[in-house]
Scaffold this motif. Structure first.
Motif, PDB file in Angstrom:
ATOM      1  N   THR A   1       0.861  -1.187   0.000  1.00 14.93           N
ATOM      2  CA  THR A   1       0.000   0.000   0.000  1.00 14.93           C
ATOM      3  C   THR A   1       0.892   1.229   0.000  1.00 14.93           C
ATOM      4  OG1 THR A   1      -0.021  -0.112   2.404  1.00 14.93           O
ATOM      5  CG2 THR A   1      -1.987  -0.949   1.277  1.00 14.93           C
ATOM      6  N   ASP A   2       0.292   2.369  -0.274  1.00 11.72           N
ATOM      7  CA  ASP A   2       1.037   3.609  -0.133  1.00 11.72           C
ATOM      8  C   ASP A   2       1.045   3.966   1.340  1.00 11.72           C
ATOM      9  OD1 ASP A   2       1.845   4.280  -2.785  1.00 11.72           O
ATOM     10  OD2 ASP A   2      -0.277   4.611  -3.238  1.00 11.72           O
ATOM     11  N   LEU A   3       2.129   3.707   2.000  1.00 12.76           N
ATOM     12  CA  LEU A   3       2.219   3.964   3.435  1.00 12.76           C
ATOM     13  C   LEU A   3       2.439   5.450   3.692  1.00 12.76           C
ATOM     14  CD1 LEU A   3       4.462   0.928   4.305  1.00 12.76           C
ATOM     15  CD2 LEU A   3       2.268   1.377   5.389  1.00 12.76           C
ATOM     16  N   PRO A   4       1.814   6.002   4.759  1.00  3.46           N
ATOM     17  CA  PRO A   4       2.082   7.403   5.106  1.00  3.46           C
ATOM     18  C   PRO A   4       3.534   7.559   5.559  1.00  3.46           C
ATOM     19  CG  PRO A   4       0.763   6.348   6.808  1.00  3.46           C
ATOM     20  CD  PRO A   4       0.856   5.369   5.673  1.00  3.46           C
ATOM     21  N   GLN A   5       4.050   8.786   5.429  1.00  2.00           N
ATOM     22  CA  GLN A   5       5.439   9.070   5.837  1.00  2.00           C
ATOM     23  C   GLN A   5       5.717   8.630   7.275  1.00  2.00           C
ATOM     24  OE1 GLN A   5       8.425  10.319   4.625  1.00  2.00           O
ATOM     25  NE2 GLN A   5       7.449   9.750   2.694  1.00  2.00           N
ATOM     26  N   ASP A   6       4.675   8.759   8.126  1.00  2.00           N
ATOM     27  CA  ASP A   6       4.878   8.487   9.552  1.00  2.00           C
ATOM     28  C   ASP A   6       4.419   7.083   9.960  1.00  2.00           C
ATOM     29  OD1 ASP A   6       2.197   8.856   9.234  1.00  2.00           O
ATOM     30  OD2 ASP A   6       1.958  10.324  10.865  1.00  2.00           O
ATOM     31  N   ALA A   7       4.324   6.159   9.004  1.00  2.00           N
ATOM     32  CA  ALA A   7       3.923   4.791   9.331  1.00  2.00           C
ATOM     33  C   ALA A   7       4.888   4.191  10.350  1.00  2.00           C
ATOM     34  CB  ALA A   7       3.898   3.942   8.068  1.00  2.00           C
ATOM     35  N   THR A   8       4.372   3.356  11.244  1.00  4.20           N
ATOM     36  CA  THR A   8       5.232   2.734  12.259  1.00  4.20           C
ATOM     37  C   THR A   8       6.000   1.567  11.628  1.00  4.20           C
ATOM     38  OG1 THR A   8       3.558   1.117  12.915  1.00  4.20           O
ATOM     39  CG2 THR A   8       3.517   3.257  14.049  1.00  4.20           C
ATOM     40  N   PRO A   9       7.120   1.183  12.256  1.00  6.67           N
ATOM     41  CA  PRO A   9       7.856   0.022  11.744  1.00  6.67           C
ATOM     42  C   PRO A   9       6.956  -1.220  11.621  1.00  6.67           C
ATOM     43  CG  PRO A   9       9.170   1.168  13.383  1.00  6.67           C
ATOM     44  CD  PRO A   9       7.833   1.838  13.364  1.00  6.67           C
ATOM     45  N   GLU A  10       6.057  -1.421  12.584  1.00  2.00           N
ATOM     46  CA  GLU A  10       5.163  -2.587  12.558  1.00  2.00           C
ATOM     47  C   GLU A  10       4.257  -2.549  11.332  1.00  2.00           C
ATOM     48  OE1 GLU A  10       5.691  -0.642  15.320  1.00  2.00           O
ATOM     49  OE2 GLU A  10       7.067  -2.131  16.180  1.00  2.00           O
ATOM     50  N   GLN A  11       3.697  -1.353  11.047  1.00  2.40           N
ATOM     51  CA  GLN A  11       2.851  -1.201   9.855  1.00  2.40           C
ATOM     52  C   GLN A  11       3.648  -1.496   8.593  1.00  2.40           C
ATOM     53  OE1 GLN A  11       1.636   2.886  10.643  1.00  2.40           O
ATOM     54  NE2 GLN A  11      -0.517   2.253  10.809  1.00  2.40           N
ATOM     55  N   ARG A  12       4.893  -1.050   8.576  1.00  4.92           N
ATOM     56  CA  ARG A  12       5.750  -1.256   7.402  1.00  4.92           C
ATOM     57  C   ARG A  12       6.076  -2.730   7.205  1.00  4.92           C
ATOM     58  NH1 ARG A  12       7.565   3.018   4.965  1.00  4.92           N
ATOM     59  NH2 ARG A  12       7.263   5.045   5.939  1.00  4.92           N
ATOM     60  N   ILE A  13       6.420  -3.415   8.290  1.00  6.60           N
ATOM     61  CA  ILE A  13       6.760  -4.840   8.206  1.00  6.60           C
ATOM     62  C   ILE A  13       5.552  -5.617   7.687  1.00  6.60           C
ATOM     63  CG2 ILE A  13       7.366  -6.900   9.570  1.00  6.60           C
ATOM     64  CD1 ILE A  13       8.935  -4.858  11.437  1.00  6.60           C
ATOM     65  N   GLU A  14       4.375  -5.289   8.231  1.00  6.87           N
ATOM     66  CA  GLU A  14       3.132  -5.954   7.842  1.00  6.87           C
ATOM     67  C   GLU A  14       2.837  -5.749   6.354  1.00  6.87           C
ATOM     68  OE1 GLU A  14       1.157  -7.926   9.518  1.00  6.87           O
ATOM     69  OE2 GLU A  14      -0.336  -8.028   7.894  1.00  6.87           O
ATOM     70  N   ALA A  15       3.128  -4.552   5.846  1.00  2.35           N
ATOM     71  CA  ALA A  15       2.796  -4.210   4.453  1.00  2.35           C
ATOM     72  C   ALA A  15       3.870  -4.639   3.445  1.00  2.35           C
ATOM     73  CB  ALA A  15       2.564  -2.701   4.349  1.00  2.35           C
ATOM     74  N   THR A  16       4.936  -5.259   3.937  1.00  4.71           N
ATOM     75  CA  THR A  16       6.063  -5.613   3.053  1.00  4.71           C
ATOM     76  C   THR A  16       5.739  -6.780   2.114  1.00  4.71           C
ATOM     77  OG1 THR A  16       7.664  -4.841   4.697  1.00  4.71           O
ATOM     78  CG2 THR A  16       8.490  -6.343   3.009  1.00  4.71           C
ATOM     79  N   LEU A  17       6.080  -6.588   0.841  1.00  7.28           N
ATOM     80  CA  LEU A  17       5.899  -7.653  -0.160  1.00  7.28           C
ATOM     81  C   LEU A  17       7.236  -8.233  -0.617  1.00  7.28           C
ATOM     82  CD1 LEU A  17       3.207  -6.001  -2.474  1.00  7.28           C
ATOM     83  CD2 LEU A  17       2.840  -7.789  -0.760  1.00  7.28           C
ATOM     84  N   GLY A  18       8.274  -7.410  -0.647  1.00 10.76           N
ATOM     85  CA  GLY A  18       9.567  -7.908  -1.132  1.00 10.76           C
ATOM     86  C   GLY A  18      10.655  -6.864  -0.999  1.00 10.76           C
ATOM     87  N   TYR A  19      11.829  -7.181  -1.588  1.00 10.62           N
ATOM     88  CA  TYR A  19      13.026  -6.366  -1.399  1.00 10.62           C
ATOM     89  C   TYR A  19      13.784  -6.233  -2.714  1.00 10.62           C
ATOM     90  CZ  TYR A  19      11.602  -8.656   2.873  1.00 10.62           C
ATOM     91  OH  TYR A  19      10.833  -9.173   3.891  1.00 10.62           O
ATOM     92  N   LEU A  20      13.991  -4.985  -3.132  1.00  7.89           N
ATOM     93  CA  LEU A  20      14.763  -4.741  -4.344  1.00  7.89           C
ATOM     94  C   LEU A  20      16.165  -4.366  -3.901  1.00  7.89           C
ATOM     95  CD1 LEU A  20      15.774  -2.922  -6.855  1.00  7.89           C
ATOM     96  CD2 LEU A  20      14.136  -4.698  -7.402  1.00  7.89           C
ATOM     97  N   GLY A  21      17.144  -5.088  -4.381  1.00  4.99           N
ATOM     98  CA  GLY A  21      18.511  -4.838  -3.926  1.00  4.99           C
ATOM     99  C   GLY A  21      19.485  -4.687  -5.067  1.00  4.99           C
ATOM    100  N   ALA A  22      20.535  -3.911  -4.813  1.00  2.64           N
ATOM    101  CA  ALA A  22      21.613  -3.736  -5.787  1.00  2.64           C
ATOM    102  C   ALA A  22      22.926  -4.036  -5.105  1.00  2.64           C
ATOM    103  CB  ALA A  22      21.629  -2.307  -6.314  1.00  2.64           C
ATOM    104  N   SER A  23      23.830  -4.718  -5.821  1.00  5.36           N
ATOM    105  CA  SER A  23      25.151  -4.973  -5.256  1.00  5.36           C
ATOM    106  C   SER A  23      26.181  -4.074  -5.929  1.00  5.36           C
ATOM    107  CB  SER A  23      25.525  -6.450  -5.406  1.00  5.36           C
ATOM    108  OG  SER A  23      25.293  -6.878  -6.722  1.00  5.36           O
ATOM    109  N   TYR A  24      27.114  -3.612  -5.122  1.00  4.10           N
ATOM    110  CA  TYR A  24      28.179  -2.719  -5.573  1.00  4.10           C
ATOM    111  C   TYR A  24      29.512  -3.408  -5.334  1.00  4.10           C
ATOM    112  CZ  TYR A  24      24.719   1.063  -5.516  1.00  4.10           C
ATOM    113  OH  TYR A  24      23.631   1.855  -5.755  1.00  4.10           O
ATOM    114  N   ASP A  25      30.209  -3.702  -6.406  1.00  4.33           N
ATOM    115  CA  ASP A  25      31.554  -4.267  -6.291  1.00  4.33           C
ATOM    116  C   ASP A  25      32.490  -3.062  -6.195  1.00  4.33           C
ATOM    117  OD1 ASP A  25      34.142  -5.162  -6.800  1.00  4.33           O
ATOM    118  OD2 ASP A  25      33.442  -6.832  -8.035  1.00  4.33           O
ATOM    119  N   VAL A  26      32.746  -2.606  -4.968  1.00  9.64           N
ATOM    120  CA  VAL A  26      33.401  -1.314  -4.753  1.00  9.64           C
ATOM    121  C   VAL A  26      34.773  -1.181  -5.421  1.00  9.64           C
ATOM    122  CG1 VAL A  26      34.138   0.384  -3.038  1.00  9.64           C
ATOM    123  CG2 VAL A  26      32.021  -0.884  -2.694  1.00  9.64           C
TER     124      VAL A  26
END
Ligand code: WA2
Length: 281
Positions: free
Chosen positions: A188-213
């Motif tokens: 969902t579109d979470l409000p800026q002030d959403a709590t960590p619990e609300q965010r964890i509950e609303a999580t669907l996945g994780y987009l990640g990038a790797s940097y070979d420094v």
């Protein structure tokens, strides 16, 4: 005159170092914004469109064709949040088992293809990679929560709603130290002030990038043709008493030193660029 020369030298070093630090920081910031946009793309075209308009082929092509937008990254991938109760259904649907990142023998994991990795042991939840850029296809089906650095990044990303960075660690199939940047994708579109619990509950996945420094900083500095003049190091100084050298030679030199600050956008991590002249005056 000697003093004047010294001052001049100091200023030269400072401006060269600051320029390089700013370039690195700007490129990092540009790629971070594009990784953020990719998280929104997955949300829009995979999760909010029925049926989904994204599969591995589409994701692979799109991320490869837009790789120029993400300087310094070696690859991007998308992992899904899967609860243990959903694991069987998930594995049946995808036709493969969720794999564990670490094997008993850490030296072997570098050579492992998903086919000969162990299945992930029972956990409350998993983060298997379902889409990847071709350059990091070896992480497809691996549970990213089974790696310490990736796991901590995932937990911090979803609770905060911000892009977060790992400390430097040895990436899979790489001999260098790298870092991973993670953004959570929510249902969902979470409000800026959403709590960590609300965010964890609303999580669907994780987009990640790797940097070979090391290889990517090398490429950046190479464009500046200053390699005969100065020696550059990049450190993770999050733990001020134990800085981690991410790029450049081990130094014992006590000559003139310039420290330029680097801001990679995650306030909980600190980075610095250290520059020295190669030749004594
Ligand atoms: N990506 C590439 N190589 C790695 C790695 C990684 N993580 N971890 C260890 N070697 C899908 O945060 C979610 C990418 C993790 C994202």
């Amino acid at each position: 005159l000697k003093e004047k020369m010294h001052l001049r030298r100091k200023e030269t070093l400072a401006s060269m170092c600051d320029e390089r630090a700013r370039m690195l920081q700007d490129q990092f910031n540009v790629s971070m914004n594009h990784v953020h946009a990719l998280a929104i793309l997955v949300s829009t075209f995979h999760h909010r469109k029925h049926p989904s308009a994204v599969d591995q082929k589409t994701f692979g092509e799109y991320t490869e064709r837009t790789a120029f937008e993400r300087p310094l990254t070696s690859g991007v991938a998308y992992a899904l949040k899967v609860l243990h109760s959903e694991r069987e259904q998930f594995e049946k649907q995808h036709g493969w088992k969720i794999k564990k990142m670490e094997t008993e023998d850490q030296t072997l994991v570098q050579d492992c293809t998903p086919e000969n990795l162990d299945p992930a042991p029972v956990q409350d939840e998993y983060a298997p990679v379902i889409f990847s850029q071709e350059t990091v296809s070896h992480i497809v089906s691996i549970d990213m929560m089974s790696g310490k650095e990736d796991r901590e990044n995932i937990l911090r990303a979803r609770a905060s709603g911000k892009g977060v960075l790992t400390p430097p660690f040895k990436l899979l199939k790489s001999n260098h130290l790298g870092v991973v940047l993670t953004f959570a994708v929510y249902n969902t579109d979470l409000p800026q002030d959403a709590t960590p619990e609300q965010r964890i509950e609303a999580t669907l996945g994780y987009l990640g990038a790797s940097y070979d420094v090391p290889s990517l900083v090398e490429k950046l500095l190479h464009q500046l043709a200053s390699k005969q003049t100065i020696v550059v190091n990049v450190y993770d100084t999050t733990n001020a008493s134990a800085p981690i050298n991410m790029y450049g030679p081990d130094v014992t030199d006590t000559g003139l030193l310039r420290v330029s600050n680097l801001d990679f956008g995650d306030p909980s991590r600190k980075h610095e660029m250290h520059c020295r002249f190669k030749q004594k005056p």
